[in-house]
Design an enzyme around this catalytic site. Structure first.
Site: not given
Ligand code: SIN
Length: 327
Positions: A11, A54, A87-88
């Site tokens: 993100t 991710s 973050t995922d």
């Molecule tokens: C991801 O994990 O690539 C999408 C969600 C995020 O980064 O918060």
């Protein structure tokens, strides 16, 4: 000072509105260009091994990324490394890198909950603060660190605790922060440590290759969960299974026979918990010595899977008990 920026998507590199966007659309150069202070702090070397949401990151990507970071660790002109990531699944990548890389030069991961183009995006400040931590002498020898929302979190303590809040990335309950950042000022709480080699290595002492990784599944226990789930993992070729069990890693009576059968077929079984904090201690609540299961220790089920998968890939099956007890 010279830093490396290794961008992998997420993100933080996403575009669109906060509630409707596409992750991993901006490249490393755009991330750097969005924060003018970054050029004042350091000269930058840029790498982009892949650009992914991710959710699509697989164990082979951990090893690809580790090799990319190792290249920067080995370059004497680089003072620290900043990695941007979604973050995922950041907690899995961060823990894998923590196991695979030497602790010396700072390796700092960062991410964002809001895409780059949204109102009040958190990515630019997180990236700036990650750079400040990567330049900090106090961040040396600490292992992999994660910076988000003013917090510095040790990779082995990281959990994502909220699906959309800006402070989603946290240190696991009871573990505390490794440090904090206010503006560009870094305050680390960890003790001074000596540099160390990687915690997990291939037999030749090098980074393991991203080919032929073993299959390791996570099974989430719930009321009435069917034991044939364990058989299904074994039939599908799992070399290991992490059980995210209730309470302190309590095995349902209905699962015992399937677990014993899987163990007898050489499948490694780790007892973790689906509870958010506290972990699973050996010989607590279950007689691990008798069953042959391994307690996850103070790790989440997803971290236990990272450790089991990488340890098996590094041909260290006979050391699993020791690795889970110490790393
Ligand atoms: C991801 O994990 O690539 C999408 C969600 C995020 O980064 O918060």
């Amino acid at each position: 000072m010279r830093l490396a920026l290794i961008a992998t998507g997420g993100t933080i590199a996403g575009t669109g509105a906060q509630d409707s966007y596409t992750a991993a659309t901006l490249g490393a150069e755009s991330l750097l260009g969005a924060v003018q202070e970054l050029r004042r702090l350091a000269d930058w070397h840029i790498e982009q091994p892949f650009a992914l949401d991710s959710r699509d990151i697989e164990p082979a990507h951990w090893l690809q990324l580790a090799a990319c970071i190792q290249g920067q660790i080995d370059d004497p002109a680089i003072d620290g490394i900043v990695v941007t990531h979604g973050t995922d699944t950041l907690e899995e990548t961060a823990f894998a890198l923590h196991l695979l890389l030497p602790a010396g030069k700072p390796v700092v991961l960062t991410a964002a909950m809001r895409p780059a183009t949204s109102l009040s995006s958190d990515g630019p400040l997180n990236l700036l603060q990650a750079a400040c931590v990567a330049l900090s002498p106090a961040a040396r020898n600490q292992g992999v660190l994660v910076v988000a929302n003013d917090a510095v979190i040790a990779a082995h303590d990281l959990v994502k605790q909220h699906t959309h809040a800006v402070d989603a990335l946290q240190s696991r309950a009871g573990r505390g922060l490794a440090g904090s950042v206010l503006g560009e000022s870094v305050s680390m709480r960890l003790c001074t440590q000596a540099a160390r080699t990687a915690l997990l290595q291939a037999a030749d002492g090098a980074l393991p290759k991203p080919e032929s990784l073993p299959r390791v599944d996570i099974l989430y226990a719930h009321a009435g969960a069917a034991p044939d789930l364990i058989d299904a993992c074994v039939t599908a070729g799992a070399a290991g299974i992490v059980l995210a069990l209730s309470g302190h890693g309590s095995i349902p009576a209905s699962w015992r026979a399937a677990i014993a059968k899987a163990l007898s077929q050489g499948v490694h079984i780790v007892r973790a918990s689906r509870v958010a904090a506290g972990g699973v201690r050996p010989q607590t609540n279950e007689d691990d010595a008798a069953t042959g299961c391994i307690a996850a220790g103070d790790r989440t089920a997803q971290q236990a899977r990272v450790l089991l998968l990488l340890a098996l890939h590094c041909k260290q099956a006979e050391r699993l008990g020791e690795l889970f007890a110490t790393l």
